[in-house]
Design an enzyme around this catalytic site. Sequence first.
Site, mmCIF file in Angstrom:
data_model
loop_
_atom_site.group_PDB
_atom_site.id
_atom_site.type_symbol
_atom_site.label_atom_id
_atom_site.label_comp_id
_atom_site.label_asym_id
_atom_site.label_seq_id
_atom_site.Cartn_x
_atom_site.Cartn_y
_atom_site.Cartn_z
ATOM 1 N N LYS A 102 39.885 42.920 40.881
ATOM 2 C CA LYS A 102 39.718 42.441 39.506
ATOM 3 C C LYS A 102 38.236 42.392 39.142
ATOM 4 O O LYS A 102 37.844 42.772 38.046
ATOM 5 C CB LYS A 102 40.363 41.054 39.352
ATOM 6 C CG LYS A 102 41.897 41.122 39.312
ATOM 7 C CD LYS A 102 42.567 39.774 39.471
ATOM 8 C CE LYS A 102 44.093 39.973 39.569
ATOM 9 N NZ LYS A 102 44.827 38.772 39.938
ATOM 10 N N GLN A 110 43.839 32.500 40.773
ATOM 11 C CA GLN A 110 44.685 33.354 41.611
ATOM 12 C C GLN A 110 45.749 32.521 42.331
ATOM 13 O O GLN A 110 45.428 31.515 42.983
ATOM 14 C CB GLN A 110 43.807 34.105 42.627
ATOM 15 C CG GLN A 110 44.540 35.112 43.471
ATOM 16 C CD GLN A 110 45.043 36.319 42.675
ATOM 17 O OE1 GLN A 110 44.345 36.841 41.809
ATOM 18 N NE2 GLN A 110 46.259 36.752 42.959
ATOM 19 N N ASP A 159 46.136 35.386 31.751
ATOM 20 C CA ASP A 159 47.313 35.673 32.586
ATOM 21 C C ASP A 159 48.612 35.381 31.827
ATOM 22 O O ASP A 159 49.692 35.811 32.242
ATOM 23 C CB ASP A 159 47.274 34.762 33.833
ATOM 24 C CG ASP A 159 47.155 35.543 35.121
ATOM 25 O OD1 ASP A 159 47.325 36.777 35.081
ATOM 26 O OD2 ASP A 159 46.912 34.913 36.162
#
Length: 296
Positions: free
Chosen positions: A54, A98, A121
Amino acid sequence: MSATIIDGKAFAASLRERVGAVAADFARAAGRQAGLTVVLVGEDAASSVYVRSKERASIAANIAGTVHRLPATTTQDELLALVATLNADPAVDGILVQLPLPKQIDSHAIIAAIDPDKDVDGFHPVNAGRLASGLPGFVPCTPLGCLMLLKDRLGSLSGLEAVVVGRSNIVGKPMAQLLLAESCTVTIAHSRTRDLAATVGRSDIVVAAVGVPELVRGAWIKPGATVIDVGINRVTLADGTSKLVGDVAFEEAADVAGAITPVPGGVGPMTIAVLLRNTLVSAYRREGLALDESAL
Ligand code: NAD
């Protein structure tokens, strides 16, 4: 094999290129780069690999990628304090914590603490509600990537029968909402579904997000259907080596389907590309600059 292979790797590369060009425009107009901050707690090997990808992909797309690496012993309060700092930082357009988190931390509490307008997200309950209500927000990256592949292949999805196998918050449920918004007739199948083969068999679109290697068999697929395989499963072969397979028995399904995503190289590469897209969309919204979001 008669199905067309849907090349998610190539689609994702072209999306990343579009995002990179628009991100450069953004930086010129706003006087700063769009910013994505990823928080990694602990040393989970797979998570570390995802986070590094990422970071690299952000930088390649003209987005400032920052990673906070915290020890596995981090407390929930410490992580909440970091999230509050990132919420207040004007240079941060996207915050991604994460998952999975170590067990002393309640991931729902952390997700709920992220500013929904920086939740690239799309996991915050406010964004799940916006998606269900047809309001602008952020949509989880993997299902949005699946929808992009479907629309690229099929154009309008209106009136098609679609089944989503799997009902997780991060893939199955938002995928079903997206297909409903495209006017599909949607069935959500899951571990208690009585006749999965028949449910799949009447569907023009099959999205498999289960985590069970090759669960969906070729004989179940309606001839000509479009099959999107989200599953990423590592299986050990008889000779002791291992390989990645999806939730769909690829060779069998490719003989019947009209189009199918491979594993790897299908849905997988879309997730990071859509994350960059969502971050850039956030940056434009937060600066009040005009952007045709549907063109990204
Ligand atoms: P999950 O474990 O949270 O959910 C799995 C779902 O599958 C559950 O809702 C369950 O009801 C359903 N299920 C389990 N067994 C079933 C069965 N026998 N029949 C029908 N349904 C069944 O998983 P998830 O996070 O949604 O991920 C699913 C898969 O997608 C995994 O392989 C994961 O690695 C992969 N994944 C890939 C990406 C990506 O490509 N970037 C992103 C997220 C997840």
